[in-house]
Enzyme design. Structure first.
Site, PDB file in Angstrom:
ATOM      1  N   CYS A  77       0.865  -1.177   0.000  1.00  0.00           N
ATOM      2  CA  CYS A  77       0.000   0.000   0.000  1.00  0.00           C
ATOM      3  C   CYS A  77       0.898   1.222   0.000  1.00  0.00           C
ATOM      4  CB  CYS A  77      -0.912  -0.002   1.223  1.00  0.00           C
ATOM      5  SG  CYS A  77      -1.878   1.505   1.379  1.00  0.00           S
ATOM      6  N   ASN A 165       0.666  -5.349  -5.727  1.00  0.00           N
ATOM      7  CA  ASN A 165      -0.792  -5.498  -5.782  1.00  0.00           C
ATOM      8  C   ASN A 165      -1.234  -5.571  -7.240  1.00  0.00           C
ATOM      9  OD1 ASN A 165      -0.874  -5.260  -3.010  1.00  0.00           O
ATOM     10  ND2 ASN A 165      -1.533  -3.134  -2.995  1.00  0.00           N
ATOM     11  N   GLU A 219     -10.590   0.343  -5.502  1.00  0.00           N
ATOM     12  CA  GLU A 219      -9.589  -0.462  -4.819  1.00  0.00           C
ATOM     13  C   GLU A 219     -10.196  -1.765  -4.312  1.00  0.00           C
ATOM     14  OE1 GLU A 219      -6.122   0.117  -1.405  1.00  0.00           O
ATOM     15  OE2 GLU A 219      -7.527   1.737  -1.843  1.00  0.00           O
ATOM     16  N   CYS A 228      -5.122   5.684  -4.304  1.00  0.00           N
ATOM     17  CA  CYS A 228      -4.447   4.414  -4.044  1.00  0.00           C
ATOM     18  C   CYS A 228      -3.015   4.583  -4.519  1.00  0.00           C
ATOM     19  CB  CYS A 228      -5.144   3.267  -4.773  1.00  0.00           C
ATOM     20  SG  CYS A 228      -4.248   1.696  -4.706  1.00  0.00           S
ATOM     21  N   GLY A 229      -2.062   4.463  -3.607  1.00  0.00           N
ATOM     22  CA  GLY A 229      -0.672   4.740  -3.938  1.00  0.00           C
ATOM     23  C   GLY A 229      -0.099   3.825  -4.997  1.00  0.00           C
TER      24      GLY A 229
END
Length: 326
Positions: A77, A165, A219, A228-229
């Site tokens: 994250c 991710n 997300e 969202c990084g």
């Protein structure tokens, strides 16, 4: 059980930070998931997108585990890592550190303010893979770069990548962002489906000008989020691959929660990304948690004053977006 925590955010993506380094907490795996589901509930006295557990590492300065609001664990994250970077660096009185995450040990560092008096950290986003098996995405090919997925849309093209991710990125126009197609696609791939067995983060990206983009993200485990990084990092990389931006150059990434900066680096088609943005504290609190009854009580809460400053950055970013028609 009494738990001390800090609530903070990166680009409006908000988290509850729980320190297991200086506190003698002991949580089971199901306990961590239940704490996230309980404390992140927006109808409760707290509410957040997720919980960041900061733990001891046997080889790094700290370890981060991320649990989404639905109790699922994320492998990384980016916005949360900036908060962890700040917490660990301030705790150790360091300007840079190494944070252990699920898939990699990542460099983090204090940076010059992205906006006057907004505490800013840079974090490394890696590893990065375009192998569909690493998302996973079930298609009869090894990777997907700027191609159509007929099951999702006959019009849009997508790039799939893990950072680590899983992300599905589509470069779009303003009218497509304002339509309901992103919600439709996102819900399809995050419910039982034949393409993404574990779900996926879905981002629509609009190129605003050379060096500036807008990213809107659904997300996985959260839903539509302010930012969202890892999605903003993945989106920046995709714009470089499509010739909209350049590697090793700052990309201003606007989102619904404000603005960050990304720099994409390439070494023999191996990529890494620097994500630079705020790490803003909202308040600290102590809560009494009863996992048996699935309830908690806020014992005390003390606000920080940092949000007032951050809102100036946010207002400037939103004014810029309005000027582009978004």
């Amino acid at each position: 059980m009494k738990i001390d925590l800090i609530k903070g955010h990166g680009s409006g993506n908000d988290f509850l930070v729980i320190d297991e380094i200086t506190n003698a907490y002991s949580f089971s795996e199901e306990g961590r998931a239940e704490i996230a589901r309980l404390l992140c509930n927006r109808s409760s006295d707290l509410g957040a997108d997720g919980v960041l557990f900061i733990m001891k590492s046997d080889h790094a300065n700290g370890r981060m585990r991320v649990f989404n609001a639905d109790g699922s664990e994320a492998s990384m994250c980016g916005n949360g890592l900036r908060l962890v970077a700040r917490y660990v660096c301030e705790m150790l009185e360091f300007k840079e550190a190494i944070i252990e995450t699920m898939k990699a040990d990542l460099k983090v560092s204090k940076q010059a303010d992205i906006f006057p008096n907004v505490t800013t950290y840079q974090v490394e986003i890696s590893p990065i893979s375009f192998r569909l098996a690493d998302l996973p995405l079930i298609l009869n090919e090894d990777n997907l770069r700027n191609e159509k997925i007929p099951e999702l849309s006959g019009e849009l093209t997508f790039t799939a990548l893990a950072v680590p991710n899983p992300h599905l990125i589509s470069i779009v126009e303003t009218d497509q962002i304002k339509s309901g197609i992103q919600k439709q696609i996102s819900e399809k791939v995050n419910n039982p489906n034949a393409l993404f067995p574990d779900g996926v983060n879905v981002s629509f990206v609009k190129s605003l000008s050379s060096g500036s983009i807008y990213v809107n993200t659904f997300e996985r485990g959260v839903g539509f989020t302010n930012a969202c990084g890892t999605a903003m990092s993945a989106s920046s990389l995709v714009t470089c691959l499509q010739g909209l931006n350049d590697v090793d150059e700052i990309i201003n990434v606007y989102n619904n929660g404000g603005k960050v900066q990304c720099v994409v680096h390439e070494n023999d088609e191996n990529y890494s990304i620097d994500l630079i943005g705020n790490a803003t504290y909202l308040y600290k609190a102590e809560v009494e948690v009863d996992l048996g009854s699935k309830d908690f009580t806020v014992i005390w809460k003390e606000n920080f004053s940092e949000q007032d400053i951050y809102e100036k950055l946010q207002a400037e970013a939103q004014a810029y977006l309005r000027g582009t028609g978004l």
